[in-house]
Design an enzyme around this catalytic site. Structure first.
Site, PDB file in Angstrom:
ATOM      1  N   ASP A   1     -11.169   3.251   3.555  1.00 29.60           N
ATOM      2  CA  ASP A   1     -11.394   1.547   3.655  1.00 29.60           C
ATOM      3  C   ASP A   1     -13.096   1.483   3.672  1.00 29.60           C
ATOM      4  OD1 ASP A   1      -9.510  -0.355   3.833  1.00 29.60           O
ATOM      5  OD2 ASP A   1      -9.236   0.033   5.771  1.00 29.60           O
TER       6      ASP A   1
ATOM      7  N   GLN B   1      -4.709  -1.437   9.638  1.00 33.80           N
ATOM      8  CA  GLN B   1      -4.737  -2.771   8.820  1.00 33.80           C
ATOM      9  C   GLN B   1      -5.319  -3.761   9.710  1.00 33.80           C
ATOM     10  OE1 GLN B   1      -3.860  -3.428   5.920  1.00 33.80           O
ATOM     11  NE2 GLN B   1      -4.127  -5.495   5.900  1.00 33.80           N
TER      12      GLN B   1
ATOM     13  N   LYS C   1       0.743  -1.321  -0.140  1.00 39.17           N
ATOM     14  CA  LYS C   1       0.031   0.033  -0.126  1.00 39.17           C
ATOM     15  C   LYS C   1       0.828   1.185   0.044  1.00 39.17           C
ATOM     16  CE  LYS C   1      -3.837  -2.312   2.143  1.00 39.17           C
ATOM     17  NZ  LYS C   1      -4.666  -2.840   3.425  1.00 39.17           N
TER      18      LYS C   1
HETATM   19  N1  GUN Z   1      -7.213  -6.575   5.688  1.00 41.90           N
HETATM   20  C1  GUN Z   1      -7.514  -7.381   4.669  1.00 41.90           C
HETATM   21  N2  GUN Z   1      -8.112  -6.544   3.763  1.00 41.90           N
HETATM   22  C2  GUN Z   1      -7.908  -5.338   4.310  1.00 41.90           C
HETATM   23  C3  GUN Z   1      -8.372  -4.204   3.965  1.00 41.90           C
HETATM   24  O1  GUN Z   1      -8.805  -3.891   2.909  1.00 41.90           O
HETATM   25  N3  GUN Z   1      -8.413  -3.097   4.796  1.00 41.90           N
HETATM   26  C4  GUN Z   1      -7.862  -3.119   5.997  1.00 41.90           C
HETATM   27  N4  GUN Z   1      -7.820  -2.206   6.930  1.00 41.90           N
HETATM   28  N5  GUN Z   1      -7.648  -4.405   6.397  1.00 41.90           N
HETATM   29  C5  GUN Z   1      -7.373  -5.331   5.729  1.00 41.90           C
END
Ligand code: GUN
Length: 294
Positions: A121, A98, A54
């Site tokens: 998100d 995350q 990311k």
């Molecule tokens: N863990 C797995 N996929 C995601 C996501 O799209 N966003 C976040 N914050 N955590 C994740």
């Protein structure tokens, strides 16, 4: 194999080029650089790898990226205070915590702390609620990316039967909402299967679109599909494999070979849904910065 492989990397690269152009324009016209903060608590290897990807994508798009790594044993209050500080920080337009968080943290409490206008998100109750009733909001990244991946196959989603396998808050439930809502690139009839469904194949055999997000390899096999179906595989499973440099290989939730023999199009793992999730995160962060810039 007869299916077309849906190239998530290419779609992601094309969309990221558009986003990078948008970022450059926003900088030039308004002097605003979109900023994304990513918080990682602990050192779950899959999470470390997602967060690194990311951050890299953010920088490549010309955005400001701030990675905040916290040890797994910090008090929850410290994490909450970190989120609150980012809520108030004008250089940050998007906040991502995350998931999953290590044991002992309340994900709900932490997510609820993120300001809805920085929730790129799309996980906060405000954004989930707005999505459900069709109001303008940040759409969750993986479900939004899935809609884009179906679109590039050329299949018109409207009027089709879509089966979603898995009812997680991150993927299954929101993708079912997006596929069924009224409007462009939607309007499907949706069946949501989950661990309480005795036999998902009853539904998948009549599906034009199958989205599998169960977190379990071989959840979907070719004999469960209607010929010509489009298959979107959201699974990312690590299978121990001593012949690989990292000691594992990735596989999805669909049995790729047997599904590809029956489907008209299928996403690979890796290289399908994953790159689009990160892309839609950048998309939302740019959108957030645009809103702030007016
Ligand atoms: N863990 C797995 N996929 C995601 C996501 O799209 N966003 C976040 N914050 N955590 C994740």
């Amino acid at each position: 194999m007869s299916a077309t492989i849906i190239d998530g990397r290419k779609l992601a690269a094309d969309t990221r080029a558009e986003i990078a152009a948008g970022v450059a324009a926003l900088k030039a016209e308004k002097g605003v650089t979109p900023g994304l903060a990513v918080i990682l608590v602990g050192d779950n290897p899959a999470s470390v790898s997602y967060v690194t990807a990311k951050e890299k994508a953010c920088q490549e798009a010309g955005m400001y990226s701030r990675e905040i790594r916290l040890p797994a044993d910090i008090p929850e209050a410290t994490l909450i205070d970190t989120v609150k500080a980012l809520n108030a920080d004008p250089a940050i337009h998007g906040i991502l915590v995350q998931l999953p968080l290590p044991k002992g943290f309340s994900e709900k409490k932490v997510i609820d702390t993120i300001a809805a206008e920085k929730d790129v998100d799309g996980f906060t109750p405000v954004n989930v609620g707005k999505m459900l009733i069709g109001e303008d909001c940040f759409l969750p990244c993986t479900p939004h990316g899935i809609i884009k991946l179906i679109e590039v196959t050329g299949m018109d989603i409207a009027g089709k039967h879509a089966v979603v396998i898995g009812r997680s808050n991150i993927v299954g439930k929101p993708v079912a909402v997006l596929l069924s809502r009224k409007g462009a690139h939607a309007n499907a009839t949706v069946t949501l299967c989950h661990t309480g469904t005795p036999d998902a194949s009853v539904y998948t055999k009549t599906a034009d679109i199958v989205v599998v997000a169960a977190g379990r390899p071989n959840t979907l096999t070719g004999d469960m599909l209607k010929p010509g179906a489009v298959v979107i595989d959201v699974g990312v499973n690590r299978i121990p494999d001593a012949t690989k440099p990292k000691g594992f290989r990735l596989c999805g939730d669909a049995d790729f070979e047997s599904c590809a023999a029956v489907a008209s199009a299928i996403t690979p793992v890796p290289g399908g849904v994953g790159p689009m999730t990160i892309t839609m995160l950048l998309w939302n962060t740019l959108e957030s910065a645009r809103r702030v810039a007016g």
